[in-house]
Design a protein around this motif. Structure first.
Motif, PDB file in Angstrom:
ATOM      1  N   GLY A 117       0.598  -1.100  -0.112  1.00 31.70           N
ATOM      2  CA  GLY A 117       0.057  -0.184  -0.075  1.00 31.70           C
ATOM      3  C   GLY A 117       0.786   1.407   0.270  1.00 31.70           C
ATOM      4  N   ALA A 118       0.369   2.337  -0.444  1.00 31.15           N
ATOM      5  CA  ALA A 118       0.707   3.648  -0.353  1.00 31.15           C
ATOM      6  C   ALA A 118       1.671   4.258   0.937  1.00 31.15           C
ATOM      7  CB  ALA A 118       0.047   4.649  -0.724  1.00 31.15           C
ATOM      8  N   GLU A 119       0.980   3.913   2.089  1.00 32.83           N
ATOM      9  CA  GLU A 119       2.131   4.161   3.230  1.00 32.83           C
ATOM     10  C   GLU A 119       3.287   3.447   3.430  1.00 32.83           C
ATOM     11  OE1 GLU A 119       1.282   4.702   8.184  1.00 32.83           O
ATOM     12  OE2 GLU A 119      -0.413   4.389   6.673  1.00 32.83           O
ATOM     13  N   ALA A 120       2.993   2.068   3.062  1.00 34.43           N
ATOM     14  CA  ALA A 120       4.253   1.278   3.333  1.00 34.43           C
ATOM     15  C   ALA A 120       5.351   1.641   2.203  1.00 34.43           C
ATOM     16  CB  ALA A 120       3.828  -0.305   3.162  1.00 34.43           C
ATOM     17  N   PHE A 121       4.684   1.943   0.933  1.00 28.27           N
ATOM     18  CA  PHE A 121       5.728   1.874  -0.014  1.00 28.27           C
ATOM     19  C   PHE A 121       6.320   3.388  -0.149  1.00 28.27           C
ATOM     20  CE2 PHE A 121       6.570   4.103  -4.337  1.00 28.27           C
ATOM     21  CZ  PHE A 121       7.050   2.761  -5.030  1.00 28.27           C
ATOM     22  N   TYR A 122       5.675   4.607   0.289  1.00 27.87           N
ATOM     23  CA  TYR A 122       6.262   6.008   0.387  1.00 27.87           C
ATOM     24  C   TYR A 122       7.191   5.917   1.494  1.00 27.87           C
ATOM     25  CZ  TYR A 122       3.602   7.333  -3.787  1.00 27.87           C
ATOM     26  OH  TYR A 122       2.932   7.198  -4.976  1.00 27.87           O
ATOM     27  N   GLU A 123       6.945   5.301   2.528  1.00 28.21           N
ATOM     28  CA  GLU A 123       7.670   5.286   3.645  1.00 28.21           C
ATOM     29  C   GLU A 123       9.328   4.998   3.446  1.00 28.21           C
ATOM     30  OE1 GLU A 123       7.847   3.751   8.072  1.00 28.21           O
ATOM     31  OE2 GLU A 123       6.654   2.606   6.636  1.00 28.21           O
ATOM     32  N   ARG A 124       9.285   4.192   2.414  1.00 32.95           N
ATOM     33  CA  ARG A 124      10.662   3.660   1.835  1.00 32.95           C
ATOM     34  C   ARG A 124      11.373   4.111   0.498  1.00 32.95           C
ATOM     35  NH1 ARG A 124      12.002  -0.468   5.178  1.00 32.95           N
ATOM     36  NH2 ARG A 124      14.156   0.161   4.639  1.00 32.95           N
ATOM     37  N   PHE A 125      10.198   4.733  -0.449  1.00 29.15           N
ATOM     38  CA  PHE A 125      10.719   5.032  -1.695  1.00 29.15           C
ATOM     39  C   PHE A 125      10.025   6.310  -2.085  1.00 29.15           C
ATOM     40  CE2 PHE A 125      10.524   0.237  -1.542  1.00 29.15           C
ATOM     41  CZ  PHE A 125      11.605  -0.030  -1.913  1.00 29.15           C
ATOM     42  N   PHE A 126      10.896   6.988  -3.111  1.00 25.87           N
ATOM     43  CA  PHE A 126      10.270   8.226  -3.721  1.00 25.87           C
ATOM     44  C   PHE A 126      10.277   8.187  -5.079  1.00 25.87           C
ATOM     45  CE2 PHE A 126      11.568  12.670  -5.044  1.00 25.87           C
ATOM     46  CZ  PHE A 126      10.398  13.005  -5.078  1.00 25.87           C
ATOM     47  N   LEU A 127       9.220   8.275  -5.858  1.00 29.08           N
ATOM     48  CA  LEU A 127       8.878   8.248  -7.188  1.00 29.08           C
ATOM     49  C   LEU A 127       9.174   9.686  -7.642  1.00 29.08           C
ATOM     50  CD1 LEU A 127       6.030   6.141  -7.453  1.00 29.08           C
ATOM     51  CD2 LEU A 127       7.837   5.734  -8.577  1.00 29.08           C
ATOM     52  N   THR A 128      10.040   9.845  -8.877  1.00 24.76           N
ATOM     53  CA  THR A 128      10.258  10.904  -9.379  1.00 24.76           C
ATOM     54  C   THR A 128      10.697  10.999 -10.934  1.00 24.76           C
ATOM     55  OG1 THR A 128      11.406  13.192  -8.968  1.00 24.76           O
ATOM     56  CG2 THR A 128      12.487  11.248  -8.475  1.00 24.76           C
ATOM     57  N   SER A 129      11.423  12.020 -11.377  1.00 24.53           N
ATOM     58  CA  SER A 129      11.640  12.032 -12.702  1.00 24.53           C
ATOM     59  C   SER A 129      12.973  12.761 -12.904  1.00 24.53           C
ATOM     60  CB  SER A 129      10.534  12.378 -13.754  1.00 24.53           C
ATOM     61  OG  SER A 129       9.505  11.839 -13.472  1.00 24.53           O
ATOM     62  N   LEU A 130      13.643  12.471 -13.986  1.00 19.05           N
ATOM     63  CA  LEU A 130      14.887  13.382 -14.170  1.00 19.05           C
ATOM     64  C   LEU A 130      14.583  14.777 -14.442  1.00 19.05           C
ATOM     65  CD1 LEU A 130      17.138  11.011 -16.447  1.00 19.05           C
ATOM     66  CD2 LEU A 130      16.959  11.096 -14.019  1.00 19.05           C
TER      67      LEU A 130
END
Length: 234
Positions: A117-130
């Motif tokens: 889920g979003a909470e578990a994912f975003y606690e460890r990772f950051f989605l972004t772009s160059l």
């Protein structure tokens, strides 16, 4: 959310300040246009709510870096790989933006869901772009590397964008590159700047759903295994 003078700025503080102050480049070749959704009040509210909800701390994240946003994902919401409907369904952030189709967002949120889920994912990772702003040409999505003139025009901005985003709170040991062609440019950037110790590459979400749809379960397994390996490494 702001901090007091005695408290360090959070990941959220830095991200909100950065995205809501983004200015569109003016040096692009004729025909290449920029979508800067961050200037819209609705998007500024979404950005504030999203980062305050998921990044209101000073913990470092493993970065997952795409190319530049699509016109139906972050080009609309301001949140990487996130359509209005996925913002509501998976992130719990209400909005009145029109639902938009984007294959990349569909796959990414299958990954987010599989990770817990979003909470578990975003606690460890950051989605972004160059490059943090959506590009279009002839009304269609355009990548910063689709022509050399655009790449060269944006390269200083790309360098500064990645450098600034790393300051939000990045784990520099490893980064995940989304897209095989994107890897060429991220590695070039990393050779120049030394942003990350190591880069691992996964097939781009859009490529997976557009060309390998029958193998989505295998790609999901690959994504989750790679993300877990990154966490084990750091």
């Amino acid at each position: 959310m702001s901090t007091s003078p005695t408290e360090p700025a959070t990941f959220a503080d830095k991200a909100i300040r950065y995205y809501n102050s983004l200015v569109s480049p003016t040096n692009l070749p004729v025909g290449v246009e920029v979508m800067n959704s961050f200037q819209a009040p609705d998007v500024q509210r979404i950005v504030g709510e999203f980062y305050t909800k998921f990044f209101n701390d000073t913990d470092p994240r493993v970065f997952l870096l795409g190319i530049n946003p699509g016109r139906f994902g972050a080009g609309v919401t301001g949140i990487s790989f996130t359509t209005p409907q996925n913002l509501r369904r998976y992130c719990g952030i209400d909005n009145t933006l029109r639902d938009t189709p984007e294959l990349s967002s569909r796959f990414i949120y299958q990954v987010v869901d599989a990770f817990g889920g979003a909470e578990a994912f975003y606690e460890r990772f950051f989605l972004t772009s160059l490059f943090p702003l959506a590009l279009t040409k002839d009304g269609k999505n355009y990548n910063f590397y689709d022509d050399r003139a655009t790449t060269n025009a944006l390269w200083p901005a790309i360098t500064e964008a990645v450098r600034t985003q790393l300051s939000f709170g990045a784990n520099r040991h490893v980064a995940v590159c989304l897209g095989r062609k994107n890897e060429t440019y991220l590695r070039r950037l990393n050779d120049q700047q030394g942003f990350f110790e190591r880069i691992v590459t996964l097939d781009h979400p859009r490529y997976i759903l557009q060309y390998k749809a029958k193998d989505v379960p295998l790609y999901l397994e690959k994504y989750i295994a790679t993300l877990q390996d990154c966490l084990d490494e750091v």
